[in-house]
Design a protein around this motif. Sequence first.
Motif, PDB file in Angstrom:
ATOM      1  N   CYS A 140       6.336  25.167  21.907  1.00 36.24           N
ATOM      2  CA  CYS A 140       4.972  25.670  22.094  1.00 36.24           C
ATOM      3  C   CYS A 140       4.373  25.944  20.719  1.00 36.24           C
ATOM      4  O   CYS A 140       5.045  25.770  19.697  1.00 36.24           O
ATOM      5  CB  CYS A 140       4.976  26.939  22.945  1.00 36.24           C
ATOM      6  N   CYS A 141       3.160  26.390  20.688  1.00 37.31           N
ATOM      7  CA  CYS A 141       2.506  26.722  19.430  1.00 37.31           C
ATOM      8  C   CYS A 141       3.250  27.901  18.786  1.00 37.31           C
ATOM      9  O   CYS A 141       3.415  28.947  19.413  1.00 37.31           O
ATOM     10  CB  CYS A 141       1.040  27.083  19.667  1.00 37.31           C
ATOM     11  N   ALA A 142       3.699  27.706  17.564  1.00 36.29           N
ATOM     12  CA  ALA A 142       4.437  28.758  16.852  1.00 36.29           C
ATOM     13  C   ALA A 142       3.563  29.967  16.567  1.00 36.29           C
ATOM     14  O   ALA A 142       4.062  31.077  16.406  1.00 36.29           O
ATOM     15  CB  ALA A 142       4.994  28.206  15.542  1.00 36.29           C
ATOM     16  N   ILE A 174       9.374  18.252   7.562  1.00 36.59           N
ATOM     17  CA  ILE A 174       9.689  19.223   8.620  1.00 36.59           C
ATOM     18  C   ILE A 174       9.697  20.658   8.092  1.00 36.59           C
ATOM     19  O   ILE A 174       9.301  21.583   8.806  1.00 36.59           O
ATOM     20  CB  ILE A 174      11.028  18.892   9.326  1.00 36.59           C
ATOM     21  N   HIS A 175      10.065  20.865   6.847  1.00 36.43           N
ATOM     22  CA  HIS A 175      10.111  22.228   6.306  1.00 36.43           C
ATOM     23  C   HIS A 175       8.724  22.783   6.011  1.00 36.43           C
ATOM     24  O   HIS A 175       8.600  23.956   5.663  1.00 36.43           O
ATOM     25  CB  HIS A 175      10.983  22.281   5.053  1.00 36.43           C
ATOM     26  N   ASN A 176       7.713  21.946   6.154  1.00 36.63           N
ATOM     27  CA  ASN A 176       6.332  22.406   5.963  1.00 36.63           C
ATOM     28  C   ASN A 176       5.500  22.156   7.219  1.00 36.63           C
ATOM     29  O   ASN A 176       4.286  22.063   7.137  1.00 36.63           O
ATOM     30  CB  ASN A 176       5.687  21.722   4.754  1.00 36.63           C
ATOM     31  N   LEU A 177       6.153  22.035   8.351  1.00 37.48           N
ATOM     32  CA  LEU A 177       5.441  21.781   9.605  1.00 37.48           C
ATOM     33  C   LEU A 177       5.940  22.716  10.693  1.00 37.48           C
ATOM     34  O   LEU A 177       7.142  23.000  10.764  1.00 37.48           O
ATOM     35  CB  LEU A 177       5.645  20.324  10.051  1.00 37.48           C
ATOM     36  N   VAL A 178       5.023  23.194  11.515  1.00 40.80           N
ATOM     37  CA  VAL A 178       5.384  23.970  12.701  1.00 40.80           C
ATOM     38  C   VAL A 178       4.532  23.469  13.871  1.00 40.80           C
ATOM     39  O   VAL A 178       3.396  23.035  13.670  1.00 40.80           O
ATOM     40  CB  VAL A 178       5.176  25.495  12.512  1.00 40.80           C
ATOM     41  N   PRO A 179       5.076  23.525  15.092  1.00 40.57           N
ATOM     42  CA  PRO A 179       4.265  23.104  16.233  1.00 40.57           C
ATOM     43  C   PRO A 179       3.077  24.049  16.413  1.00 40.57           C
ATOM     44  O   PRO A 179       3.198  25.256  16.216  1.00 40.57           O
ATOM     45  CB  PRO A 179       5.233  23.184  17.421  1.00 40.57           C
ATOM     46  N   TRP A 232       1.725  19.085  15.060  1.00 39.92           N
ATOM     47  CA  TRP A 232       2.506  19.859  14.097  1.00 39.92           C
ATOM     48  C   TRP A 232       1.575  20.179  12.941  1.00 39.92           C
ATOM     49  O   TRP A 232       0.959  19.278  12.357  1.00 39.92           O
ATOM     50  CB  TRP A 232       3.732  19.079  13.633  1.00 39.92           C
ATOM     51  N   ASP A 233       1.459  21.454  12.617  1.00 35.99           N
ATOM     52  CA  ASP A 233       0.554  21.927  11.585  1.00 35.99           C
ATOM     53  C   ASP A 233       1.288  22.067  10.255  1.00 35.99           C
ATOM     54  O   ASP A 233       2.448  22.475  10.218  1.00 35.99           O
ATOM     55  CB  ASP A 233      -0.017  23.298  11.994  1.00 35.99           C
ATOM     56  N   HIS A 234       0.581  21.757   9.166  1.00 34.28           N
ATOM     57  CA  HIS A 234       1.127  22.027   7.839  1.00 34.28           C
ATOM     58  C   HIS A 234       1.135  23.542   7.651  1.00 34.28           C
ATOM     59  O   HIS A 234       0.080  24.165   7.546  1.00 34.28           O
ATOM     60  CB  HIS A 234       0.297  21.339   6.754  1.00 34.28           C
ATOM     61  N   PHE A 235       2.323  24.107   7.650  1.00 37.13           N
ATOM     62  CA  PHE A 235       2.520  25.543   7.505  1.00 37.13           C
ATOM     63  C   PHE A 235       1.874  26.029   6.213  1.00 37.13           C
ATOM     64  O   PHE A 235       1.170  27.027   6.189  1.00 37.13           O
ATOM     65  CB  PHE A 235       4.028  25.799   7.519  1.00 37.13           C
TER      66      PHE A 235
END
Length: 188
Positions: free
Chosen positions: A54-56, A84-89, A65-68
Amino acid sequence: MKNVFRMPTPVKIVGRTSSITNAFINGIIPVIEPSDEEINEALKTLGMTRETICCAYCGDSYTEWDHFHPLIKNKKHTGYISEIHNLVPACGKCNQSKGNRDWEEWINSDARLSPKTRGINDLEQRIERLHLYEKKYKPRLINVEEIVGFELWEQHKSNYEKLIALMKECQETSDIIKQMIYKATKEE
């Protein structure tokens, strides 16, 4: 009487400069595909699985996936890449609301559609998980100029500036043409 009509918003050539900025930065940034194991580990750190993703930020259904950490800030590359280390759903609401802001500043802000503004009831738990994610995964920071050299990087930046200047010139011509057409249609 209910108003059912609204004129379309006029399009401006210079209104597309952020798209050009994104293209010039995103066009050079590598996209590192994660393994299934890396995806599963990232989701686990965020308290999710592939089945419960889900949305983090808010817990709604994720759409992307958003750029954290943003790739672009103040029309310049921040040094982060797509990995992946700079992305979150994230859901579309959160991703659009966050834009290129720092995640923690945004999530606690009164920005339109931020989780705080929307009254997300488990916000503190989400923030804790995001802190854990940020501590566990250090996204890569790159120095483009160092990698490609001063001259090539300056050429890329110069091309961008030339295109933006040309867009402004095109807007001026477009405005003149638009006025002439408008005037001609009023005279009929």
